[in-house]
Scaffold this motif. Sequence first.
Motif, mmCIF file in Angstrom:
data_model
loop_
_atom_site.group_PDB
_atom_site.id
_atom_site.type_symbol
_atom_site.label_atom_id
_atom_site.label_comp_id
_atom_site.label_asym_id
_atom_site.label_seq_id
_atom_site.Cartn_x
_atom_site.Cartn_y
_atom_site.Cartn_z
ATOM 1 N N CYS A 1 30.746 -13.970 31.063
ATOM 2 C CA CYS A 1 32.168 -14.189 31.602
ATOM 3 C C CYS A 1 31.864 -14.137 33.284
ATOM 4 O O CYS A 1 32.546 -13.941 34.031
ATOM 5 N N GLY A 2 30.642 -14.451 33.644
ATOM 6 C CA GLY A 2 30.328 -14.355 35.056
ATOM 7 C C GLY A 2 29.332 -13.195 35.492
ATOM 8 O O GLY A 2 29.020 -12.924 34.463
ATOM 9 N N SER B 1 29.082 -9.581 30.517
ATOM 10 C CA SER B 1 28.877 -9.950 31.311
ATOM 11 C C SER B 1 27.402 -9.863 31.992
ATOM 12 O O SER B 1 26.762 -9.306 31.144
ATOM 13 N N ARG C 1 28.001 -13.031 43.784
ATOM 14 C CA ARG C 1 29.206 -13.021 42.421
ATOM 15 C C ARG C 1 29.881 -14.562 41.159
ATOM 16 O O ARG C 1 30.363 -15.023 41.807
ATOM 17 N N THR C 2 28.519 -15.087 40.662
ATOM 18 C CA THR C 2 28.875 -16.222 39.962
ATOM 19 C C THR C 2 29.901 -15.932 39.121
ATOM 20 O O THR C 2 29.999 -15.325 38.025
ATOM 21 N N ASP C 3 30.614 -16.893 38.375
ATOM 22 C CA ASP C 3 31.359 -17.646 37.552
ATOM 23 C C ASP C 3 31.758 -17.523 36.463
ATOM 24 O O ASP C 3 30.035 -17.737 36.502
ATOM 25 N N SER C 4 32.702 -17.365 35.675
ATOM 26 C CA SER C 4 31.566 -17.231 34.291
ATOM 27 C C SER C 4 31.722 -19.260 33.547
ATOM 28 O O SER C 4 31.826 -20.068 34.071
ATOM 29 N N TYR D 1 34.728 -18.004 48.082
ATOM 30 C CA TYR D 1 34.676 -18.216 46.215
ATOM 31 C C TYR D 1 35.544 -19.480 45.819
ATOM 32 O O TYR D 1 36.381 -20.198 46.671
ATOM 33 N N ASN D 2 34.546 -20.004 45.304
ATOM 34 C CA ASN D 2 34.506 -21.642 45.049
ATOM 35 C C ASN D 2 34.302 -22.673 45.657
ATOM 36 O O ASN D 2 34.546 -23.230 45.487
ATOM 37 N N ALA E 1 32.842 -25.020 36.477
ATOM 38 C CA ALA E 1 31.844 -24.281 37.015
ATOM 39 C C ALA E 1 30.231 -24.452 35.947
ATOM 40 O O ALA E 1 28.994 -24.265 36.501
#
Length: 262
Positions: free
Chosen positions: A27-28, A37, A61-64, A204-205, A245
Motif C-alpha cells: 500500500c506504499g 506497507s 513516501r512512495t505511493d501504493s 505529492y504526485n 503509479a
Amino acid sequence: MKNRQPTDAPVLRRILLVIAYDGSNYCGWQVQPNGVSIQSVLQRAIEDLVGEPVMLTGASRTDSGVHALGQVAVFDTHMSIPEDRFAMALNQRLPKDIVIQKSVEVALNFHPRYQKVSKTYEYKILNRRIPLPCQRLYSYFVPQRLDLEAMRQGAAYICGTHDFKNFASTKTSVKDTVRTVYDLKLEKEGDMITLTIRGDGFLYNMVRIIAGALLKVGFRQKSPEYIREVLESSQRLIPGPTAPAHGLTLVEICYKEGLKKP
C-alpha cells in the motif's frame, strides 16, 4: 566486597539503508491501517534482527504500486555488528520483493528528509499497439501513437525553479510549492519511453502529474507551450490526468554533503 557493575553501556548507532523494492503488493512506503506497507515489513525484520524496538524513518513516501531502486531509511540500534552486515542479515529476513542494497553507519543527528538532496525518478511508458504482460506492473501501457518530440519540447519548460502548485495533488499539505528540477529527459528504446527527472524534491504526485501532462502533449491534445502556461498560471489548474503509479520508480537519492561517518 561489593560487586562491580559493568561501566561500558552499549553504544547507540544510526544505520542507513538503501532499499530496492517492487511496490506491486504493498500500500506504499508508509505504515497505513488499510494494508501492508514496505515500512512495516522492513521494520519488523529489523526488530527481529536487533532484538529491540526501532523507529524506521524513510526519506520519501512512495505511493501504493510505486517501485524503488534507491529508497533511503534510517534506524537506531545498540547492535554492534559491522555496518555492512546489516544488509546481508536483513535480506535473509525479508521477502524477495524487498532488498537492502547497502547499509552504512551515519551520525546520530543525520535525518534522511532534512538534508540537501537530489532525487531521481523514472516514469516508464510502454508505447505499442499490443501490451506486454511482463511489463504490466512496471510501465504504463499507451497504445496511441505519441509525438515524442513535442513531449520533449514541453518537458524543457519543467526544468528550472518554479512554483509547481499546479503539478501537485490537491491533497498536498505543504505551503511551499516551489521546487527546482535540474533536468528532465525523455528517451525511447524500442517501444519503451523513459521519463527521467532529477530535482531537489517533489510534491505529492508531482512526477505522475508531469507525466500525465506530457502525455496530453504527446497525444497532440495540447501544444508544448501548454506546459509553460500551466506553470505560469496564478489560477489552480489541472494539467492532465495523474499517470498510474505502477510506471513510477524512485531511482536514487543523493545527499549533497555525502554520508558522513559518526
